[in-house]
Scaffold this motif. Sequence first.
Motif, PDB file in Angstrom:
ATOM      1  N   UNK A   1      10.749 -13.124   3.461  1.00  0.00           N
ATOM      2  CA  UNK A   1      10.866 -12.665   2.188  1.00  0.00           C
ATOM      3  C   UNK A   1       9.589 -12.118   1.740  1.00  0.00           C
ATOM      4  N   UNK A   2       8.166 -13.283   1.726  1.00  0.00           N
ATOM      5  CA  UNK A   2       6.933 -13.005   1.759  1.00  0.00           C
ATOM      6  C   UNK A   2       6.926 -11.787   2.574  1.00  0.00           C
ATOM      7  N   UNK A   3       7.101 -11.438   3.432  1.00  0.00           N
ATOM      8  CA  UNK A   3       7.042  -9.830   4.509  1.00  0.00           C
ATOM      9  C   UNK A   3       7.506  -8.465   4.251  1.00  0.00           C
ATOM     10  N   UNK A   4       8.226  -8.914   3.349  1.00  0.00           N
ATOM     11  CA  UNK A   4       8.988  -8.081   2.811  1.00  0.00           C
ATOM     12  C   UNK A   4       8.582  -7.754   0.964  1.00  0.00           C
ATOM     13  N   UNK A   5       8.195  -8.472   1.064  1.00  0.00           N
ATOM     14  CA  UNK A   5       7.774  -8.778  -0.771  1.00  0.00           C
ATOM     15  C   UNK A   5       6.506  -8.089  -0.681  1.00  0.00           C
ATOM     16  N   UNK A   6       5.003  -8.158   1.008  1.00  0.00           N
ATOM     17  CA  UNK A   6       3.888  -7.242   0.899  1.00  0.00           C
ATOM     18  C   UNK A   6       3.503  -6.916   1.952  1.00  0.00           C
ATOM     19  N   UNK A   7       4.892  -6.096   1.943  1.00  0.00           N
ATOM     20  CA  UNK A   7       4.959  -4.759   3.320  1.00  0.00           C
ATOM     21  C   UNK A   7       3.949  -3.683   3.362  1.00  0.00           C
ATOM     22  N   UNK A   8       4.472  -3.466   2.179  1.00  0.00           N
ATOM     23  CA  UNK A   8       2.941  -1.965   1.493  1.00  0.00           C
ATOM     24  C   UNK A   8       1.655  -2.952   1.858  1.00  0.00           C
ATOM     25  N   UNK A   9       1.074  -3.845   1.352  1.00  0.00           N
ATOM     26  CA  UNK A   9       0.136  -3.825   1.654  1.00  0.00           C
ATOM     27  C   UNK A   9       0.040  -4.446   3.305  1.00  0.00           C
ATOM     28  N   UNK A  10       0.127  -4.567   3.562  1.00  0.00           N
ATOM     29  CA  UNK A  10       0.671  -4.882   5.616  1.00  0.00           C
ATOM     30  C   UNK A  10      -0.073  -3.984   5.864  1.00  0.00           C
ATOM     31  N   UNK A  11       1.104  -3.085   5.772  1.00  0.00           N
ATOM     32  CA  UNK A  11       1.059  -1.061   5.787  1.00  0.00           C
ATOM     33  C   UNK A  11      -0.016  -1.102   5.819  1.00  0.00           C
ATOM     34  N   UNK A  12      -0.658  -1.326   4.621  1.00  0.00           N
ATOM     35  CA  UNK A  12      -2.789  -0.639   4.028  1.00  0.00           C
ATOM     36  C   UNK A  12      -3.141  -0.969   5.038  1.00  0.00           C
ATOM     37  N   UNK A  13      -3.341  -1.763   5.571  1.00  0.00           N
ATOM     38  CA  UNK A  13      -4.296  -2.339   7.133  1.00  0.00           C
ATOM     39  C   UNK A  13      -4.123  -2.208   7.630  1.00  0.00           C
ATOM     40  N   UNK A  14      -3.474  -0.541   7.961  1.00  0.00           N
ATOM     41  CA  UNK A  14      -3.451  -0.402   9.327  1.00  0.00           C
ATOM     42  C   UNK A  14      -3.781   1.700   9.487  1.00  0.00           C
ATOM     43  N   UNK A  15      -4.961   1.405  10.315  1.00  0.00           N
ATOM     44  CA  UNK A  15      -5.967   2.688   9.522  1.00  0.00           C
ATOM     45  C   UNK A  15      -4.912   4.150   9.967  1.00  0.00           C
ATOM     46  N   UNK A  16      -5.038   5.517   8.877  1.00  0.00           N
ATOM     47  CA  UNK A  16      -4.227   6.176   9.403  1.00  0.00           C
ATOM     48  C   UNK A  16      -4.863   7.298  11.209  1.00  0.00           C
ATOM     49  N   UNK A  17      -3.628   6.964  11.416  1.00  0.00           N
ATOM     50  CA  UNK A  17      -4.618   8.001  12.634  1.00  0.00           C
ATOM     51  C   UNK A  17      -4.466   9.904  12.515  1.00  0.00           C
ATOM     52  N   UNK A  18      -5.298   9.415  13.456  1.00  0.00           N
ATOM     53  CA  UNK A  18      -6.163  11.064  13.245  1.00  0.00           C
ATOM     54  C   UNK A  18      -5.250  12.287  13.066  1.00  0.00           C
ATOM     55  N   UNK A  19      -5.158  13.503  12.805  1.00  0.00           N
ATOM     56  CA  UNK A  19      -4.224  14.206  11.826  1.00  0.00           C
ATOM     57  C   UNK A  19      -4.941  15.804  12.997  1.00  0.00           C
ATOM     58  N   UNK A  20      -3.030  15.949  13.591  1.00  0.00           N
ATOM     59  CA  UNK A  20      -3.039  17.267  14.250  1.00  0.00           C
ATOM     60  C   UNK A  20      -2.771  18.686  13.537  1.00  0.00           C
ATOM     61  N   UNK A  21      -4.078  19.695  13.114  1.00  0.00           N
ATOM     62  CA  UNK A  21      -3.265  20.392  12.731  1.00  0.00           C
ATOM     63  C   UNK A  21      -2.968  21.916  13.668  1.00  0.00           C
TER      64      UNK A  21
END
Length: 439
Positions: A59-79
């Motif tokens: 329940x805590x993980x679902x409630x804080x899902x966005x917070x947890x995801x925000x700890x993951x650095x963006x991957x480099x982008x290819x264009x």
Amino acid sequence: MKTVGLAVAMVVCFACSQDAPQVSSAAPSGQALASASASSDVAIAPASTADDLLRQRLRKAVAEHEVSRAMRAPEPVRVPADRLPGEVKMVEPGSSAAMRSKEIRTVLKQADERSRPCYEDKLKKDPTLEGQVITTLVIDIDGKVTVKSMRGDVADGAIKKCIKDVFNALEFGKGEVVTHVTYPILVAPSRPQATASAEPTAAPSSSAAPPPPPLEDSPIVAIEGTKVTLDGRPIADVDVIASQAKPWKVAAVVDALGAWQDAWRKKNPDPIFIGVAGLRVDPKASALVVKSVLHSMAIARFEDILVQSAAEPASIHEVAAELGPLAPEDGVLLGEVPRVLSARLSGAEVTLTWRKDSAVVSEESVKSTDLPSKVCESWKKHGQHVDPAGPYADKVTIFVADTVVYADIEGALKAFDSCSKPGLDASTRPAFWKQIAVR
């Protein structure tokens, strides 16, 4: 005009290093055998007690899902290579573009849902079409979308064209910048159909009946004794899974979780589905079984998994399942390539390798018993996100020999969870976010 590249990572490791270490299937090490022997004397906690603890965390993980995801650095982008790299820069935390990222994530979740008709009927006839389609798109300041490139391991052109049309039809609000987004679509059925296949069957026919409507927002899968269960109902046989030569997709697990998700959607038609699930594991379970079940949970769209020890219910660790490398993407890589850690677990020893792209920054082998102190020391020396002011955690991918048992995996998870960095508000934050390689 300013342009911004934003990498949105919404699934379990959609781009992995081609030079990731391969795991040997050698005979069990002395450490692994010792762990298996020791764990055979450990009492398994009552399922009801373990469920209560795990559901609290879920329940805590679902409630804080966005917070947890925000700890993951963006991957480099290819264009595309015809763009000038100087025209694009990465999103800075706290910028107006970063503020817009939440809206972008919400709309892209809709793309995930709208893409299903593109492939579900075809997958019923040909399950081998499963895979990922990773789309790079541009959102202009008026909110109009243009798809720039598509890649991945799905070869069917009609599926990719249909998904492209879905993305082109998305609507965003106006923004201050042009935004580049890389987003993966997992091509997998929500409820796979039984088909004639060479894939072994891992559950009795009686398990094909759909489960009762779920009462919780997250299911609990368990590997205990001779069965794999979903919310207490047997769905697959451990011995059948363990009889395979390598980790594999267990259709019975994917099917049962697909039915669970269908029932959840009927009960909750409005909220966006968040793929968080629990997995309770017997300490004696082999890594081959654990990886096969994790693989199946990821295919069933459960992207973040809380793994719990059946012998020590309070020992719960958040992991993602890393599905393996995809075909390389063409174009120019933009943004800094971070240092990432891989941990190769073979039982008595763990090999820690820091890489930046294909270059090895550092590599050392340590005893499993020394891992808690060594891994934190290694992170402080080589980690990309050691700065307490930084918003991200470092990524570690754990490669596990098939013959290692879960007791050894849990030891490694505890070691990585023991590393933390101070937050700006006197709290502490994890030093790592963890994924387990399942192929």
